[in-house]
Design a protein around this motif. Structure first.
Motif, PDB file in Angstrom:
ATOM      1  N   ALA A  69       0.799  -1.176   0.026  1.00  0.00           N
ATOM      2  CA  ALA A  69      -0.157   0.088   0.217  1.00  0.00           C
ATOM      3  C   ALA A  69       1.028   1.319   0.111  1.00  0.00           C
ATOM      4  CB  ALA A  69      -0.917   0.020   1.163  1.00  0.00           C
ATOM      5  N   TYR A  70       0.301   2.189  -0.669  1.00  0.00           N
ATOM      6  CA  TYR A  70       1.010   3.527  -0.845  1.00  0.00           C
ATOM      7  C   TYR A  70       0.222   4.659  -0.192  1.00  0.00           C
ATOM      8  CZ  TYR A  70       4.597   1.893  -4.038  1.00  0.00           C
ATOM      9  OH  TYR A  70       5.607   0.925  -4.713  1.00  0.00           O
ATOM     10  N   SER A  71       0.777   5.671   0.658  1.00  0.00           N
ATOM     11  CA  SER A  71      -0.040   6.539   1.253  1.00  0.00           C
ATOM     12  C   SER A  71      -0.663   7.727   0.417  1.00  0.00           C
ATOM     13  CB  SER A  71       0.746   7.426   2.299  1.00  0.00           C
ATOM     14  OG  SER A  71       1.915   8.063   1.571  1.00  0.00           O
ATOM     15  N   PHE A  72      -0.370   7.875  -0.866  1.00  0.00           N
ATOM     16  CA  PHE A  72      -0.777   8.887  -1.587  1.00  0.00           C
ATOM     17  C   PHE A  72      -2.429   8.382  -2.164  1.00  0.00           C
ATOM     18  CE2 PHE A  72       1.923   6.162  -4.632  1.00  0.00           C
ATOM     19  CZ  PHE A  72       1.130   5.865  -5.427  1.00  0.00           C
ATOM     20  N   ASN A  73      -2.874   7.177  -2.195  1.00  0.00           N
ATOM     21  CA  ASN A  73      -4.110   6.956  -2.432  1.00  0.00           C
ATOM     22  C   ASN A  73      -4.973   5.915  -1.460  1.00  0.00           C
ATOM     23  OD1 ASN A  73      -2.715   4.522  -2.929  1.00  0.00           O
ATOM     24  ND2 ASN A  73      -3.217   4.168  -4.736  1.00  0.00           N
ATOM     25  N   THR A  74      -4.387   5.809  -0.078  1.00  0.00           N
ATOM     26  CA  THR A  74      -5.022   4.956   0.801  1.00  0.00           C
ATOM     27  C   THR A  74      -4.661   5.820   2.242  1.00  0.00           C
ATOM     28  OG1 THR A  74      -2.916   3.838   1.326  1.00  0.00           O
ATOM     29  CG2 THR A  74      -4.357   2.805  -0.303  1.00  0.00           C
ATOM     30  N   THR A  75      -5.156   5.252   3.209  1.00  0.00           N
ATOM     31  CA  THR A  75      -5.122   5.878   4.521  1.00  0.00           C
ATOM     32  C   THR A  75      -4.147   4.916   5.407  1.00  0.00           C
ATOM     33  OG1 THR A  75      -7.328   6.741   4.605  1.00  0.00           O
ATOM     34  CG2 THR A  75      -6.527   6.655   6.779  1.00  0.00           C
ATOM     35  N   MET A  76      -3.257   5.366   5.784  1.00  0.00           N
ATOM     36  CA  MET A  76      -2.268   4.710   6.554  1.00  0.00           C
ATOM     37  C   MET A  76      -2.585   4.803   8.111  1.00  0.00           C
ATOM     38  SD  MET A  76       0.047   3.174   4.702  1.00  0.00           S
ATOM     39  CE  MET A  76       0.713   3.119   2.992  1.00  0.00           C
ATOM     40  N   HIS A 121      -0.498   5.771  10.564  1.00  0.00           N
ATOM     41  CA  HIS A 121       0.380   6.812  10.713  1.00  0.00           C
ATOM     42  C   HIS A 121       0.536   7.768   9.727  1.00  0.00           C
ATOM     43  CE1 HIS A 121       3.624   9.437  12.566  1.00  0.00           C
ATOM     44  NE2 HIS A 121       3.018   8.960  13.623  1.00  0.00           N
ATOM     45  N   PRO A 122       0.605   9.018   9.832  1.00  0.00           N
ATOM     46  CA  PRO A 122       0.473  10.004   8.645  1.00  0.00           C
ATOM     47  C   PRO A 122       1.771  10.133   8.179  1.00  0.00           C
ATOM     48  CG  PRO A 122       0.182  11.138  10.830  1.00  0.00           C
ATOM     49  CD  PRO A 122      -0.163   9.648  11.308  1.00  0.00           C
ATOM     50  N   ASN A 123       3.181   9.811   8.773  1.00  0.00           N
ATOM     51  CA  ASN A 123       4.126   9.697   8.214  1.00  0.00           C
ATOM     52  C   ASN A 123       4.728   8.321   7.433  1.00  0.00           C
ATOM     53  OD1 ASN A 123       4.670  11.692  10.796  1.00  0.00           O
ATOM     54  ND2 ASN A 123       5.453  12.197   8.998  1.00  0.00           N
ATOM     55  N   VAL A 124       3.936   7.434   7.393  1.00  0.00           N
ATOM     56  CA  VAL A 124       4.086   6.309   6.599  1.00  0.00           C
ATOM     57  C   VAL A 124       3.809   6.438   5.097  1.00  0.00           C
ATOM     58  CG1 VAL A 124       3.693   3.808   6.196  1.00  0.00           C
ATOM     59  CG2 VAL A 124       3.729   4.770   8.633  1.00  0.00           C
ATOM     60  N   TYR A 125       4.874   6.276   4.402  1.00  0.00           N
ATOM     61  CA  TYR A 125       4.525   6.411   2.953  1.00  0.00           C
ATOM     62  C   TYR A 125       4.360   5.382   2.183  1.00  0.00           C
ATOM     63  CZ  TYR A 125       6.263   7.135  -1.847  1.00  0.00           C
ATOM     64  OH  TYR A 125       5.841   7.367  -3.477  1.00  0.00           O
ATOM     65  N   TYR A 126       5.064   4.064   2.627  1.00  0.00           N
ATOM     66  CA  TYR A 126       4.751   2.670   1.999  1.00  0.00           C
ATOM     67  C   TYR A 126       4.806   1.562   2.983  1.00  0.00           C
ATOM     68  CZ  TYR A 126       6.116  -1.471  -1.026  1.00  0.00           C
ATOM     69  OH  TYR A 126       6.239  -2.578  -1.489  1.00  0.00           O
ATOM     70  N   LEU A 127       3.984   0.437   2.553  1.00  0.00           N
ATOM     71  CA  LEU A 127       3.798  -0.593   3.409  1.00  0.00           C
ATOM     72  C   LEU A 127       3.819  -1.767   2.531  1.00  0.00           C
ATOM     73  CD1 LEU A 127       0.956  -0.007   5.867  1.00  0.00           C
ATOM     74  CD2 LEU A 127       3.485  -0.100   6.444  1.00  0.00           C
ATOM     75  N   GLN A 128       4.693  -2.837   2.755  1.00  0.00           N
ATOM     76  CA  GLN A 128       4.430  -4.043   2.272  1.00  0.00           C
ATOM     77  C   GLN A 128       4.580  -5.308   3.153  1.00  0.00           C
ATOM     78  OE1 GLN A 128       8.088  -5.974   0.508  1.00  0.00           O
ATOM     79  NE2 GLN A 128       6.839  -7.122  -1.022  1.00  0.00           N
ATOM     80  N   PHE A 129       3.199  -5.998   3.043  1.00  0.00           N
ATOM     81  CA  PHE A 129       3.323  -6.963   4.145  1.00  0.00           C
ATOM     82  C   PHE A 129       3.335  -8.328   3.579  1.00  0.00           C
ATOM     83  CE2 PHE A 129       0.365 -10.311   5.953  1.00  0.00           C
ATOM     84  CZ  PHE A 129       0.782 -10.369   7.109  1.00  0.00           C
ATOM     85  N   GLN A 130       4.124  -9.546   4.275  1.00  0.00           N
ATOM     86  CA  GLN A 130       4.180 -10.703   3.488  1.00  0.00           C
ATOM     87  C   GLN A 130       4.002 -11.595   4.868  1.00  0.00           C
ATOM     88  OE1 GLN A 130       7.970 -10.219   1.852  1.00  0.00           O
ATOM     89  NE2 GLN A 130       7.275 -10.657  -0.037  1.00  0.00           N
ATOM     90  N   SER A 131       3.459 -12.943   4.803  1.00  0.00           N
ATOM     91  CA  SER A 131       3.303 -13.888   5.530  1.00  0.00           C
ATOM     92  C   SER A 131       3.819 -15.190   4.943  1.00  0.00           C
ATOM     93  CB  SER A 131       1.791 -13.955   6.220  1.00  0.00           C
ATOM     94  OG  SER A 131       1.180 -14.525   5.146  1.00  0.00           O
TER      95      SER A 131
END
Length: 99
Positions: A79-86, A88-98
């Protein structure tokens, strides 16, 4: 299940990284963190990894709290912050893997 979360913070500031990690701890206290470092491909950003072992219910809760619109499969999504709601406001990008 083992999980890994790649987090990119939008500032080169260890104090901001700590705020993000504290917010993540409020959502899931079972995480361990790698040392943060400058993100090599994004100027002005820091990154770190969070790892842990969670069950399926905990993973569902974590994903729903971290972001409102993941791209990809539940076991490998981003997920990227420019088109979603994170979370925390300072998170730009998340990648989750399990795995």
């Amino acid at each position: 299940m083992k999980i890994r979360l790649h987090v990119v913070v939008d500032q080169e500031d260890e104090a901001v990284v700590e705020l993000v990690q504290n917010a993540l701890n409020e959502i899931c206290s079972k995480m361990s963190y790698s040392p943060s470092r400058l993100q090599p491909s994004l100027a002005g950003c820091m990154e770190f990894y969070a790892t842990g072992e969670l069950n399926e219910k905990e993973i569902d809760h974590l994903l729903s709290e971290l972001n409102n619109d993941w791209d990809g499969e539940v076991d490998d999504c981003q997920a990227y912050s420019f088109n979603t709601t994170m979370f925390h406001p300072n998170v730009y990008y998340l990648q989750f893997q399990s795995f």
